[in-house]
Design an enzyme around this catalytic site. Sequence first.
Site, mmCIF file in Angstrom:
data_model
loop_
_atom_site.group_PDB
_atom_site.id
_atom_site.type_symbol
_atom_site.label_atom_id
_atom_site.label_comp_id
_atom_site.label_asym_id
_atom_site.label_seq_id
_atom_site.Cartn_x
_atom_site.Cartn_y
_atom_site.Cartn_z
ATOM 1 N N GLY A 187 -37.444 -94.014 21.607
ATOM 2 C CA GLY A 187 -38.637 -94.563 22.258
ATOM 3 C C GLY A 187 -38.459 -94.745 23.752
ATOM 4 C CD GLU A 246 -42.407 -85.710 34.669
ATOM 5 O OE1 GLU A 246 -42.200 -85.472 33.467
ATOM 6 O OE2 GLU A 246 -41.733 -86.534 35.320
ATOM 7 C CG HIS A 284 -45.902 -83.845 30.792
ATOM 8 N ND1 HIS A 284 -44.874 -83.919 29.877
ATOM 9 C CD2 HIS A 284 -45.403 -84.340 31.943
ATOM 10 C CE1 HIS A 284 -43.803 -84.432 30.454
ATOM 11 N NE2 HIS A 284 -44.098 -84.694 31.710
ATOM 12 C CG ASP A 338 -47.334 -79.571 28.377
ATOM 13 O OD1 ASP A 338 -47.463 -80.798 28.180
ATOM 14 O OD2 ASP A 338 -46.220 -79.002 28.368
ATOM 15 C CB CYS A 391 -42.883 -79.923 24.792
ATOM 16 S SG CYS A 391 -44.200 -81.092 25.155
ATOM 17 C CG ASN A 436 -41.198 -81.647 30.884
ATOM 18 O OD1 ASN A 436 -41.058 -81.866 29.686
ATOM 19 N ND2 ASN A 436 -42.356 -81.813 31.506
ATOM 20 N NE ARG A 457 -44.253 -89.383 31.714
ATOM 21 C CZ ARG A 457 -43.541 -89.162 30.623
ATOM 22 N NH1 ARG A 457 -42.697 -88.143 30.600
ATOM 23 N NH2 ARG A 457 -43.667 -89.928 29.559
#
Length: 447
Positions: free
Chosen positions: A20, A174, A248, A250, A365, A110, A212
């Site tokens: 987490g 990112e 993000h 994406d 990702c 990333n 971010r």
Amino acid sequence: MNAWEVNFDGLVGLTHHYAGLSFGNKASTRHRFQVSNPRLAAKQGLLKMKTLADAGFPQAVIPPHERPFIPVLRQLGFSGSDEQVLEKVVRQAPHWLSSVSSASPMWVANAATIAPSADTLDGKVHLTVANLNNKFHRSLEAPVTESLLKAIFNDEEKFSVHSALPQVALLGDEGAANHNRLGGHYGEPGMQLFVYGREEGNDTRPSRYPARQTREASEAVARLNQVNPQQVIFAQQNPDVIDQGVFHNDVIAVSNRQVLFCHQQAFARQSQLLANLRARVNGFMAIEVPATQVSVSDAVSTYLFNSQLLSRDDGSMMLVLPQECREHAGVWGYLNELLAADNPISELKVFDLRESMANGGGPACLRLRVVLTQEERRAVNPAVMMNDTLFNALNDWVDRYYRDRLTAADLADPQLLREGREALDVLSQLLNLGSVYPFQREGGGNG
């Protein structure tokens, strides 16, 4: 010139666990402290790579990083042998152990932002490593990512790998997860869409979760990558969706060639952005998913947009999705309507990626898209290209070294550190990478 999109997928690391660590990533938070299965996670990723390679989509692999990452623990004041460092961390500040053991480098979307040679002023492929400044555990990745990319894209005549931006919040970057490229054939000049969440002096930003990516970082990456200024658009992500868990771009949009598949609420001033893209990209097609059909919440929980949109030779496209999309009646119903509608998407391909998904990482990702000409493909380190031989070798390697059960408590086990280093030593030889890991260069072995 003919060119192809090659997907470089991240291989899940040996310390894949649920801690987490990623505030703003709802799946990461929700699955905290669950027991993970690193062996299964790695095999799920490998199967995706091999299946797509067998279907004719060029595919390669990017290896995991060294974890637990002892050099950072030493920077934080823990001393002694590697075993003593681990023991002191567990006794004095155990929260650091999970951060330095994260397998997050597997999400190579990333790792860097890519500019194909058709888009650059000097005609080279450029790769700028992302600093991932917003999260401590991810900010550790940049130096080894740079070493790995330089070992894979090692022909300096054709590739330029740039170091990450300075590690400050103003330049939070990112990587490709906040970057899309739109256009015709891959080998033609394309329009690069850089997506940011905040910029200095602009009050339009999320309030609950962090943005971010900064505009300042996106502009710097575009400069480093020598992208033709006529081929760049900067757009802000809708801050409201960031506050709903879209950490993000994406997670809310994916592009391929002339198609942008996105949620109706993905971008700030979305109609203006789409009009700009229509004016600047020949044949541009936006597939906007209405909130009445798929809510942002459902998009985040199923990772509908964290999909891969892949082109076949006949111009049709395949959408690669996580199993969670098929299990959600509303999302699956929408996708079948999409197949029947007038657009290039002609096939849905579903993968079980539950181990990655539970940490908040879907199909997109796990991959870094790199458009390469035939000559550039030949210049890539051939040992990382997916084929039957590599798939079998990596499967055997995973069977040999990976545990099938891992908890946060296991991270303190010095044997896990030794297993990881031995495994990466073998892998770096298998992939012909040289000494890319700090433990190899220090000559300290596994002690």
